[in-house]
Motif scaffolding. Structure first.
Motif, short mmCIF file in Angstrom:
data_model
loop_
_atom_site.label_atom_id
_atom_site.label_comp_id
_atom_site.label_asym_id
_atom_site.label_seq_id
_atom_site.Cartn_x
_atom_site.Cartn_y
_atom_site.Cartn_z
N CYS A 186 35.20 29.88 43.01
CA CYS A 186 35.68 31.20 43.44
C CYS A 186 34.82 32.33 42.86
O CYS A 186 35.34 33.28 42.26
CB CYS A 186 37.14 31.41 43.02
N GLN A 187 33.50 32.21 43.03
CA GLN A 187 32.59 33.22 42.46
C GLN A 187 32.62 34.49 43.30
O GLN A 187 31.87 34.63 44.26
CB GLN A 187 31.16 32.66 42.38
N LYS A 188 33.49 35.44 42.94
CA LYS A 188 33.69 36.64 43.74
C LYS A 188 33.03 37.88 43.15
O LYS A 188 32.69 38.82 43.87
CB LYS A 188 35.19 36.90 43.91
N GLN A 189 32.88 37.92 41.83
CA GLN A 189 32.44 39.15 41.18
C GLN A 189 31.05 39.59 41.65
O GLN A 189 30.85 40.75 42.04
CB GLN A 189 32.45 38.96 39.66
N CYS B 31 38.52 29.88 37.57
CA CYS B 31 38.25 30.72 38.74
C CYS B 31 37.47 31.99 38.39
O CYS B 31 37.77 32.67 37.39
CB CYS B 31 39.58 31.08 39.39
N ASP B 32 36.48 32.29 39.20
CA ASP B 32 35.69 33.52 39.14
C ASP B 32 35.19 33.81 37.72
O ASP B 32 34.52 32.97 37.12
CB ASP B 32 36.52 34.68 39.70
N THR B 33 35.56 34.96 37.15
CA THR B 33 35.01 35.34 35.85
C THR B 33 35.64 34.58 34.69
O THR B 33 35.19 34.73 33.54
CB THR B 33 35.19 36.85 35.61
N THR C 101 25.32 33.54 41.49
CA THR C 101 26.18 33.63 40.30
C THR C 101 25.86 32.52 39.31
O THR C 101 25.68 32.77 38.10
CB THR C 101 27.66 33.53 40.71
#
Length: 393
Positions: free
Chosen positions: A285-288, A260-262, A317
């Protein structure tokens, strides 16, 4: 010999002689005996330039592999079916035949259209990648029933497993791994793909590799350790830990699916720091980057809705990730892993170490993209910069 049995073996011999045999399995032992393999799995393989029929004997606690001349191997299997097993399944490039025998000696044949693509003989022999449903670990993972039938709930996962194995197979064919290669699955979860990968690389391709699954949840680690031990997978291990805290001495292939994400960036950094030959990630879940993005005025009509902006952020991302990898000497591909109806997390990035010198083109492109969307930071870039600073001290 009944007509059904005769047809089964005549079809098998014809497939062997024409080079169109994919695999043949015998199952359902006539007697419960620990000395009798649960099933036999045969497939054509090339050994030292000669085609042989490789027969894997699958016991409850181990596997034994023996190679036979093709016709001799079929004779052996025919004897085993007559004396030891009730059922046989034959897969060729043209058809699938299932032989079912009752305890009273009645035999019937069931035929279905082939599932395998028609390819050249050499390609099929070297690249047949199906993970058979009769693999014991699939039942232990809840994907198949005790009699090796894929469950309704397991169909999507079974499709993912085979697609993943197909992708890895192509990568290692194009970029052969060194002996003793260490493959790390960061965030291995329940181990579905980890087990299939180990099985394919060691048993189908015959490679000398070690595979490690890294997972934070201790209950999943213990479960996977037990299944690995039950299947005799001696070079497959599972360890408890975070992606960013596991630092093996050697890392040749990095896998991080749905980290997830980072966490995906943490995994990629590990692979880059170790000089991995191959990296495979399926981000989610690419939120950053999304939090840092500024929408250009000319794109506001397109990205004003939340869903469109979210998708653009995910594309940006992953696009930046691919460019970072290219800038460090990797040939990358970004593509759909499996269709959306199976999972929304369907984007995969593969990176293979390239002999080509990394140029400034990729760096210029990611700076342009960052400027275009007002992105001041990307977590992977920060990790790489910190790594470079630490290395220069």
């Amino acid at each position: 010999m009944s007509e059904a049995i005769e047809t089964f073996w005549s079809t098998a011999r014809r497939a062997v002689r024409s080079g169109r045999l994919a695999k043949l399995t015998l199952s359902k032992p006539r007697r419960k005996d620990p000395a009798t393999p649960r099933n036999l799995y045969a497939r054509p393989v090339e050994v030292k330039g000669e085609m042989v029929l490789q027969v894997t004997h699958r016991y409850a606690d181990r596997e034994e592999v023996k190679n036979y001349a093709p016709e001799t191997g079929l004779d052996y299997l025919a004897d085993q079916l007559a004396d030891t097993y009730y059922n046989g399944d034959l897969f060729t490039l043209d058809e699938q035949l299932s032989l079912l025998q009752s305890r009273k000696g009645n035999a019937r044949l069931r035929g279905e259209p082939a599932r395998h693509e028609t390819t050249t003989v050499d390609h099929n022999r070297q690249k047949y990648r199906d993970i058979p449903a009769d693999r014991p670990y699939l039942h232990a993972l809840g994907i198949t029933t005790e009699d090796a039938q894929v469950t309704a709930a397991g169909r999507r996962k079974y499709k993912q497993i085979n697609k993943f194995v197909e992708i890895v197979d192509k990568l290692v064919q194009q970029h052969p791994l060194p002996a003793g290669a260490h493959i790390v699955d960061m965030g291995s979860g329940s181990g579905y793909l980890t087990f299939a990968l180990y099985d394919h690389l060691t048993h189908t391709l015959g490679l000398d590799v070690r595979v490690t699954g890294v997972e934070l949840r201790p209950q999943l680690v213990e479960k996977c350790r037990g299944i690995a031990a039950d299947n005799g997978f001696t070079h497959l291990q599972f360890v408890e830990g975070y992606i960013d805290s596991y630092h093996p001495e050697r890392l040749d292939v990095l896998i991080a699916l749905h980290a997830c994400d980072t966490a995906t960036d943490d995994a990629l950094y590990q692979g880059l720091a170790a000089g991995a030959e191959i990296m495979i990630v399926a981000p989610c879940c690419q939120k950053q980057v999304r939090r840092d993005m500024e929408v250009p005025d000319d794109l506001r009509p397109l990205l004003d809705s939340g869903i469109m902006l979210e998708r653009q952020a995910a594309m940006l991302t992953d696009g930046l990730r691919a460019l970072y990898l290219q800038g460090r000497g990797y040939a990358t591909k970004t593509f759909e892993f499996i269709p959306l109806e199976h999972t929304a997390k369907n984007v995969m990035i593969t990176a293979v170490k390239s002999d080509k010198q990394a140029g400034g083109g990729a760096r210029e492109q990611w700076e342009t993209l960052k400027q275009r969307f007002g992105v001041r930071r990307h977590y992977l870039e920060e990790l790489l910069e910190k790594g470079n600073t630490a290395a220069s001290r």
